[in-house]
Design an enzyme around this catalytic site. Structure first.
Site, PDB file in Angstrom:
ATOM      1  N   ASP A   1       0.872  -1.175   0.000  1.00 51.15           N
ATOM      2  CA  ASP A   1       0.000   0.000   0.000  1.00 51.15           C
ATOM      3  C   ASP A   1       0.906   1.221   0.000  1.00 51.15           C
ATOM      4  O   ASP A   1       1.723   1.386   0.908  1.00 51.15           O
ATOM      5  CB  ASP A   1      -0.881   0.019   1.260  1.00 51.15           C
TER       6      ASP A   1
ATOM      7  N   ASP B   1     -13.632  -4.199  -1.663  1.00 53.62           N
ATOM      8  CA  ASP B   1     -13.471  -3.995  -0.221  1.00 53.62           C
ATOM      9  C   ASP B   1     -14.848  -4.181   0.399  1.00 53.62           C
ATOM     10  O   ASP B   1     -15.810  -3.521   0.005  1.00 53.62           O
ATOM     11  CB  ASP B   1     -12.957  -2.580   0.074  1.00 53.62           C
TER      12      ASP B   1
END
Length: 250
Positions: free
Chosen positions: A11, A130
Site C-alpha cells: 500500500d 473492499d
C-alpha cells in the site's frame, strides 16, 4: 488445477509503503522498491501495488514509480489506485504493470470493466472488492474503505465476472490488519459463486491462516502485507511449510 499464489501487497502513500488496521492508523513500512525486490528474492508469485489515497485525492497512480518498480522485477505485478479510464490503464501497462486493479471507479461506472476487458483482455483486469459485514450482510465499500455503497458483495462479485473481470481481489475490511486469519466464510461464499480466480485479502497473521484459506475455500491466491513487511513471516519459509502440508503452491 491452478497453483496457489502468495502475493505481498504494498500500500503506497506519498511514495512510501504503509500499513494500517481496518484501513486506519497507517504506519511506515519502508521503501516500495526495496520491499518489491526482497519479496521477489524470497519467492513471491506476484505483487500488488495500491496507491491507497489516489482515489480520495483524485489524482492518478504514479506511473513513474510503477516504471521504477517494474525495472527491478521479473514477477507479475498489479497496480491500482485512481484508475478510471482506458488511457490510465494504457499508461500503467506501458510503464510495466502486468495487471491493473480497479475498485471505486468500477462501482461508479461498471461499463469501465467491459471497456477495459475489451481493450486489454480480461486477464489483466482485476476488480478489487473492499467489503464489510454489517448486520449479517456483506456490503461493498469504496474510496479506500471510507464510503459504504448500496451494493451487496455477492451480487457485485457475480456482476464483475459478467462484465469481464479476470480476477477478484477480495478484502475483508473486518479482518484487515488484525492478523486474526482470513475471512473464510466470506472467501468461501465469493469463490464458490464465481468462476474467475479470487485472491483472499485481510487478516493474515500466521502460516496456518494461509493453509486454512487454501484448504477451506477455492481462493487461488492469498494476499498479505504487514506479516511480510515487518518480518513476521518469510515468503520462502511460508511456501515450504505449505508444500509440506501438500498445498500446491508455485
Amino acid at each position: 488445477m491452478l497453483k496457489k499464489r502468495i502475493i505481498p501487497c504494498l500500500d503506497i502513500k506519498d511514495g512510501t509503503t504503509v500499513k494500517g488496521i481496518n484501513f486506519e492508523g497507517l504506519r511506515n513500512a519502508g521503501n516500495p522498491i526495496d520491499l518489491a525486490k526482497k519479496y521477489e528474492n524470497e519467492g513471491a508469485d506476484e505483487l500488488v501495488f495500491l496507491d491507497i489515497t489516489a482515489t480520495i485525492e483524485e489524482r492518478k497512480t504514479f506511473a513513474e514509480l510503477v516504471k521504477n518498480i517494474a525495472k527491478e522485477l521479473s514477477i507479475p505485478f498489479t497496480v491500482g489506485g485512481g484508475i478510471s479510464s482506458v488511457e490510465d490503464v494504457r499508461k500503467l501497462l506501458e510503464a510495466g504493470a502486468d495487471k491493473i486493479s480497479i475498485n471505486s471507479s468500477a462501482v461508479k461506472n461498471p461499463c469501465l470493466i467491459s471497456d477495459l476487458a475489451k481493450e486489454f483482455g480480461s486477464q489483466c483486469i482485476v476488480v478489487a472488492i473492499d467489503t464489510k459485514l454489517i448486520n449479517d450482510t456483506d456490503w461493498v465499500f469504496v474510496k479506500g474503505g471510507r464510503e459504504q455503497t448500496s451494493l451487496k458483495t455477492l451480487d457485485w462479485a457475480k456482476r464483475t465476472e459478467e462484465l469481464g473481470a479476470g480476477e477478484i481481489l477480495l478484502t475483508s475490511m473486518n479482518g484487515d490488519g488484525t492478523k486474526n486469519g482470513f475471512d473464510l466464510r466470506l472467501t468461501k461464499l465469493i469463490s464458490n459463486a464465481v468462476n474467475i480466480p479470487v485472491i483472499a485479502s485481510g487478516g493474515a497473521g500466521k502460516t496456518e491462516d494461509f493453509e486454512n484459506v487454501f484448504n477451506q475455500t477455492k481462493a487461488t491466491g492469498a494476499l498479505a502485507a504487514s506479516v511480510f513487511h515487518f518480518g513476521e513471516i518469510r515468503i520462502d519459509d511460508l511456501k515450504n511449510e505449505l508444500k509440506n502440508k501438500n498445498i500446491n503452491v508455485r
